[in-house]
Design an enzyme around this catalytic site. Structure first.
Site, PDB file in Angstrom:
ATOM      1  N   GLU C  60      11.017   8.528  -2.690  1.00  0.00           N
ATOM      2  CA  GLU C  60      11.423   9.035  -4.004  1.00  0.00           C
ATOM      3  C   GLU C  60      12.158  10.355  -3.857  1.00  0.00           C
ATOM      4  O   GLU C  60      13.087  10.649  -4.614  1.00  0.00           O
ATOM      5  CB  GLU C  60      10.198   9.208  -4.903  1.00  0.00           C
ATOM      6  CG  GLU C  60       9.579   7.897  -5.375  1.00  0.00           C
ATOM      7  CD  GLU C  60       8.892   7.115  -4.278  1.00  0.00           C
ATOM      8  OE1 GLU C  60       8.507   7.717  -3.261  1.00  0.00           O
ATOM      9  OE2 GLU C  60       8.736   5.892  -4.439  1.00  0.00           O
ATOM     10  N   HIS C 129      -0.838   3.002 -11.571  1.00  0.00           N
ATOM     11  CA  HIS C 129       0.241   2.193 -12.157  1.00  0.00           C
ATOM     12  C   HIS C 129       0.165   2.278 -13.678  1.00  0.00           C
ATOM     13  O   HIS C 129       0.542   1.359 -14.386  1.00  0.00           O
ATOM     14  CB  HIS C 129       0.148   0.738 -11.715  1.00  0.00           C
ATOM     15  CG  HIS C 129       0.393   0.512 -10.258  1.00  0.00           C
ATOM     16  ND1 HIS C 129      -0.547   0.745  -9.295  1.00  0.00           N
ATOM     17  CD2 HIS C 129       1.508   0.086  -9.590  1.00  0.00           C
ATOM     18  CE1 HIS C 129      -0.044   0.460  -8.095  1.00  0.00           C
ATOM     19  NE2 HIS C 129       1.197   0.062  -8.257  1.00  0.00           N
TER      20      HIS C 129
HETATM   21  C1  LIG Z   1       5.281   6.524  -3.156  1.00  0.00           C
HETATM   22  C2  LIG Z   1       5.355   5.089  -3.534  1.00  0.00           C
HETATM   23  N1  LIG Z   1       6.550   4.550  -3.861  1.00  0.00           N
HETATM   24  C3  LIG Z   1       6.651   3.251  -4.230  1.00  0.00           C
HETATM   25  C4  LIG Z   1       5.553   2.435  -4.267  1.00  0.00           C
HETATM   26  C5  LIG Z   1       5.659   0.958  -4.697  1.00  0.00           C
HETATM   27  N2  LIG Z   1       5.392   0.102  -3.522  1.00  0.00           N
HETATM   28  C6  LIG Z   1       4.172  -0.453  -3.321  1.00  0.00           C
HETATM   29  S1  LIG Z   1       4.114  -1.288  -1.853  1.00  0.00           S
HETATM   30  C7  LIG Z   1       5.716  -0.910  -1.501  1.00  0.00           C
HETATM   31  C8  LIG Z   1       6.340  -1.400  -0.225  1.00  0.00           C
HETATM   32  C9  LIG Z   1       5.561  -0.974   0.993  1.00  0.00           C
HETATM   33  O1  LIG Z   1       6.135  -1.569   2.111  1.00  0.00           O
HETATM   34  P1  LIG Z   1       5.502  -1.366   3.548  1.00  0.00           P
HETATM   35  O2  LIG Z   1       5.223   0.090   3.759  1.00  0.00           O
HETATM   36  O3  LIG Z   1       6.389  -2.031   4.537  1.00  0.00           O
HETATM   37  O4  LIG Z   1       4.080  -2.072   3.488  1.00  0.00           O
HETATM   38  P2  LIG Z   1       3.809  -3.640   3.290  1.00  0.00           P
HETATM   39  O5  LIG Z   1       3.633  -3.878   1.811  1.00  0.00           O
HETATM   40  O6  LIG Z   1       4.979  -4.386   3.849  1.00  0.00           O
HETATM   41  O7  LIG Z   1       2.543  -3.937   4.040  1.00  0.00           O
HETATM   42  C10 LIG Z   1       6.299  -0.156  -2.521  1.00  0.00           C
HETATM   43  C11 LIG Z   1       7.702   0.308  -2.533  1.00  0.00           C
HETATM   44  C12 LIG Z   1       4.310   3.029  -3.918  1.00  0.00           C
HETATM   45  N3  LIG Z   1       3.178   2.304  -3.931  1.00  0.00           N
HETATM   46  N4  LIG Z   1       4.250   4.331  -3.557  1.00  0.00           N
END
Ligand SMILES: Cc1ncc(C[n+]2csc(CCOP(=O)(O)OP(=O)(O)O)c2C)c(N)n1
Ligand SMILES: Cc1ncc(C[n+]2csc(CCOP(=O)(O)OP(=O)(O)O)c2C)c(N)n1
Ligand SMILES: [Mg+2]
Ligand SMILES: [Mg+2]
Lengths: 325, 371, 325, 371
Positions: C60, C129
């Site tokens: 962000e 959320h």
């Molecule tokens: C600071 C923040 N930004 C956005 C989100 C929304 N979000 C939840 S999971 C995710 C993707 C995470 O991807 P990754 O780190 O590769 O983990 P995975 O879900 O693939 O295990 C996002 C963007 C969040 N939870 N926290």
């Protein structure tokens, strides 16, 4: 008792805490050998070693984030953020993590920690070395927000904050670091959080303030009495969150005329909550609308900061205004 | 792409004389845990679809990484997990029903129904740190907790798990940097499962893989085949060993693939190429480990049938119990904000108790809100 | 005119802006091929290409920080933060940079940009959320804060925000994304920022609200009239900063009885400013103290969120209370 | 430590046939600019000590990095500077008096007296981006601005300068990552001057130098001798070339040393080892370049005397003019918060104007506040 400046009292408080509790660790940018840019941590590394007082990389997110981890694993971290203006990279760690950890884990994990940081104007610091961000934090459930205005309170509230089971944001009025001096008990002693301090008794007008505005209000209150015979009840809030709301309403009812003073911008500032609380809860006692004396709704200027900051004249005008309403 | 540490060949064989340091029982426990995760996934998905729970996170494809990593830790170590690490908790014997209590957010949920499903928090039998939704914020927590352990002279290891997307977070940058400067006993486990929701690796970063990011912090790193349970175990064992010896942190990239959607709210067919998914389905980590057990004479169709029946049953029973458990009481809205309940919260609580008395719990139905 | 849901109106607004102005770019996490987790940006990459609507890495800080850079160099970035709960890593970029750039550079550099993000409860999102963080931003001079509550306003305020010369935080009530439908003008049209919307006329009680609380207040106002014959003047603030203070005081004076409603916690919440403004500026018109109906001063719960969120019953009680004061 | 790009030998000589691509006049201009920075430093320090200005930032030791980098840029390029980049502005002809207006925060200051000294902002003759106190926040700004230039098909280069400490900031992490993924035309210039206020390199990070941090982002990087003006120039020229050709960003670590305090409020003797300072004083970048000019027959004692006299005079005159310039008007407190002044600010302004009329400017004395 020792006669100390506010910064000396903080240094004394840190030494006392570290001497009495091995789990207290102090860290942040330049807090080690340099002793901090305002010297609050001077001598700590020498006295307690590099493991307990040390410099960190330039990352407020890292400072607060690791403090949370230390706190949940048995330490009592006291992290310093060099200026409150630079705390925002750690905003997520403070608001989303430290403040919500106990709640989201059902009490399984907690963050008893203190974040110390100098706030406020008066040093010609311009936009980024002058801000008063208390309202950003006072809206955060799970956090405690403390602001001392005397050397005695500085030490007593700091020690209470370090012993507190919840995360405390400890805002230090940098304008008062060296300008106020006072008697400070030696060794261990605490001032309870969420208690108000009556700075001056009076039955005509109640003035709520905190931090660097307290001496300004005291000056104005003295003038009001000398020049107009108006007696002001001056209250130092000291703990902004959780606030002693009953105490505030009590003090407001005593005079029915209220002025609230802070450096921060007015709009959605901390004074709005005080003003709203009083108007909502003791309207029948109020003889005049609450008056807020605050910084303007702009960023903090540099050359003209003395026009931006509330001074005794502006406070005096407000006292008279509510008195004569 | 840097080559990866691999132990189990596709056919299930391992190099002669390789010793994983796991007894037959433990090997079977690893396999059972993976099946348990799948059962948990499948039943959670069904319950979400039928509206019995609001949300879940699929683990399909990641089981070997979770279980392999967990198997390398001691009960005295700390796990700072992501929301996709069910297997780490289950491997260490956190009861399935405890996890289901969280899925239903009921009165027995350790988070007291305050968090979304899959946001687990446990302290027993291993510290499985309270999961937070914000990505990466838990990484510096692991580093700070590790500093505390190190300062007390303990040999505790703190493992923090995060995704490929997590490496872009600010917590990754500060956590990695502080840990390396402090030589803190931390294992950074990056689960590169190909996507951050819909964002593929090449849009997440221009680096060649994720392990190399450790170079920026002067931290040792390894890349392992994340679908190879024993390879992940070995990498974490080595990293934990370094940590216990006071040699500091290690970053491990576990290369695997998210075979399901990001969550039950996600439709991966919109962005995951069909061929890519098929390619990875051939590398299924559970099947890979099954072959290994078979080669070791620890697997038979009977064993398979029993384990599958067992695990499904275990999850069903847990789900049933959790579903039948009462919701949290109203007081849980106001407790645990602070160690003590301050006056303003006491008043707000009394207001709410009084209100819900006046209106009768009837009005307190769920799902009133749209979307 | 088309009959659209709020999310469709936002999508329509983004398409209109991108079609009429090549300098408008849309980016954030998952906004590209996936079209955003709530589908606000669906179809944009297809229609306008990957250069103008694209996914970003998971940061962000990077999203907002690069948006500031784009804005100062001729683009009109519209950045999406997936949930308002995740905006805090960008807090420093928003509060220290975007909001203060024009001021600190004497107008040499500016940041005309929009940050869109879904806020609020009602989707069983738990602590992270569901949050309503408007007060954190409304205290920030230099920033504009906008919250629509109808499909028409969603499009009109979004287009006005994209054309605005200053940075705008555009908070979208996710609970209303698909639950409200309404007529929306086709093509280019704007709704002026800093203007209030009168939702319902009435002379007995004034209720101020915004975002997802508007339908809740409408329901309560209808009940108040049917069941008790109390006529409520319902005002949707729409732009929280800069606020049309005159309009607010006008609406308060019309009835002398005021209720303020928001989802966010009460303490130092946005309602405190509204309550304070009214109490300070039209005390002589007030027949009753202002009443705030808000979320509780706790993190946001999950299973019990329907107890946490203000509902029509709580608003109705408040309307009656100030009416009968 | 990775070896560094060097062009000028300690004795001032360069390899045979080396062409810096600078005319004799330009070479002398480089030297003069370095002397101008020193003059600016010295006079600012004196003025701060005598209370005529509140604050300044010493540049001693960093002049070659600043001027060398600036010399590689075009007037159409953008500079996103740190607060220790005076030389970049002066090289491109930003009038000394303009900078002094900022030091005094007067009515002619482009920041209208709102910022602390050394927080410059210029758009002409080159974009020298408004300096912000928070460390690292300007890095993603350079990346976003570069994205805009690239999208419009311009060949503009965006150089962002930051310190060793700045690499720990969140802006560094997100800026580097986004730039590499976007192949944005950015030059990341890390001025490793040994300290972040009092924090030495080994407490800042465990990496071997700072350039290697680019590996985490799949970004090319070079390390240069920061006290060698022509080496820095060459490194930036090459990086800018890549950027203009659409090949993406480059990170350059310029290894130099902060020979003064962090600022006029800092006492470096508390933490900088005497020997270390002495060692670096021998490597003085100005003397190094002087020798080079001498070898080229462009330097003589006369030239030296004239330039020193000139530059001191230029700064003195500028300081005098700035000091004699009026303070900003009260309205500057309320303007530029937004493009238009909203009602509540108009009211607050009127309140203040009225108040200061009533009290008479008398009360408006400075330094009323302690510390
Ligand atoms: C600071 C923040 N930004 C956005 C989100 C929304 N979000 C939840 S999971 C995710 C993707 C995470 O991807 P990754 O780190 O590769 O983990 P995975 O879900 O693939 O295990 C996002 C963007 C969040 N939870 N926290
Ligand atoms: C976010 C933030 N944290 C802390 C500070 C206080 N501070 C000002 S300069 C500085 C050190 C910067 O060091 P470096 O990046 O190496 O630059 P240098 O001063 O050496 O040129 C610090 C910690 C700040 N300005 N911003
Ligand atoms: Mg992933
Ligand atoms: Mg430095």
């Amino acid at each position: 008792m020792a006669n100390l400046t506010l910064i000396q009292a903080l240094n004394d408080g840190l030494k006392t805490a570290m001497a009495n509790d091995d789990s207290v660790v102090v860290f942040g940018e330049d807090v080690g050998p340099k002793g901090g840019v305002f010297l609050a941590t001077e001598g700590l590394t020498n006295e307690f070693g590099e493991q307990r007082c040390f410099d960190t990389p330039l990352s407020e997110d890292g400072i607060v984030g690791t403090a949370v981890g230390m706190a949940m694993n048995g330490l009592r971290p006291v992290a310093e953020i060099q200026f409150q203006d630079f705390i925002f990279p750690a905003f997520d760690q403070i608001v989303s993590e430290a403040a919500k950890l106990r709640y989201r884990s059902g009490g399984q994990y907690t963050a008893p920690m203190v974040i110390r940081t100098p706030y406020g104007g008066g040093i010609r610091g311009g936009l980024y070395h002058s801000q008063s961000g208390e309202a950003y934090f006072a809206h955060t459930a799970g956090l405690k927000v403390v602001i001392p205005s005397t050397p005695r309170d500085a030490k007593g509230l700091l020690l209470a904050s370090i012993q507190d089971p919840d995360p405390v944001l400890f805002l230090e009025p940098k304008a008062l670091y060296r300008s106020v001096k006072g008697e400070v008990p030696e060794g261990e002693f605490t001032v309870d959080l969420s208690t108000l301090r009556t700075v001056r008794e009076g039955r005509d007008v109640t003035v709520f303030c905190y931090g660097a505005m307290v001496p300004v209000v005291e000056k104005a209150a003295a003038q009001a009495e000398e020049q107009r015979g108006i007696k002001s009840l001056v209250v130092d809030l000291r703990t902004l969150l959780p606030l002693d709301e009953e105490g505030v309403l009590e003090a407001a009812k005593q005079t029915g005329r209220v002025v609230v003073v802070h450096e921060a911008p007015r709009f959605c500032g901390y004074g709005a909550e005080i003003s709203a609380l009083i108007a909502e809860n003791c309207i029948e006692y109020m003889e005049a609308p609450v008056k807020r004396v605050t910084g303007f709704d702009t960023p903090f200027p540099n050359t003209l900061e003395h026009h931006y900051l509330p001074d005794d004249r502006r406070v005096l005008d407000a006292i008279e205004e509510v008195y004569n309403f | 792409m840097t080559d990866m540490l691999t132990v189990i060949a596709p056919d299930g064989a391992t190099k002669k004389g390789f010793d994983a340091g796991l007894s037959d029982e433990e090997l079977v426990h690893c396999y059972r845990t993976m099946l348990l995760v799948r059962a948990f996934d499948d039943i959670s998905l069904k319950m979400q679809r039928s509206g019995r729970i609001g949300f879940s996170i699929p683990n399909r494809g990641i089981e070997a990484t979770q279980v392999g990593a967990a198997s390398a830790l001691r009960k005295t170590d700390w796990i700072f997990p992501s929301y996709r690490d069910f297997g780490m908790a289950l491997y260490h014997g956190i009861p399935t029903v405890e996890m289901m209590h969280n899925m239903f957010g009921n009165a027995k949920d350790s988070a007291k129904g305050r968090q979304m499903p899959v946001h687990f928090s446990f302290v027993e039998p291993i510290r499985f740190y309270s999961i937070s939704s914000p990505i990466g914020t838990h990484i510096p927590h692991a580093v700070g907790a590790a500093y505390a352990s190190k300062m007390r002279g303990e040999d505790t290891v703190h493992l923090t798990s995060f995704g490929d997307g997590g490496t872009s977070s600010i917590g990754f940058h500060s956590g990695m940097n502080f840990a390396a400067v402090w030589k803190a006993p931390v294992v950074f486990l990056c689960q590169n499962n190909g996507y951050a929701i819909s964002c593929p690796a090449d849009e997440q970063t221009a680096s060649d893989g994720y392990a190399i990011k450790a170079e920026a912090y002067g931290m040792p790193h390894t890349t392992v085949d994340g679908n190879d349970l024993l390879a992940v175990r070995q990498a974490v064992l080595d990293a934990a060993e370094r940590a216990r010896k006071g040699e500091g942190p290690t970053m491990i990239e576990s290369v695997t693939f998210r075979m399901g959607g990001h969550s039950t709210s996600d439709d991966p067919t919109k962005y995951v190429p069909k061929e890519l998914l098929e390619e990875w389905e051939k590398k299924d980590p559970v099947e890979r480990f099954r072959r290994h057990l078979e080669k070791r004479g620890l697997w038979s169709q009977d064993v398979e049938d029993r384990l599958r029946k067992d695990t499904l049953e275990e999850v069903r029973v847990a789900a049933k119990e959790a579903e039948d458990t009462a919701k949290p009481g109203l007081e849980t809205i106001f407790s645990d904000v602070y160690a003590d309940v301050p006056n303003h919260l006491r008043e707000q609580g009394e207001f709410l108790f009084d209100l819900s008395k006046r209106r009768g719990e009837a009005a307190a139905g769920d799902g009133e809100f749209p979307l």
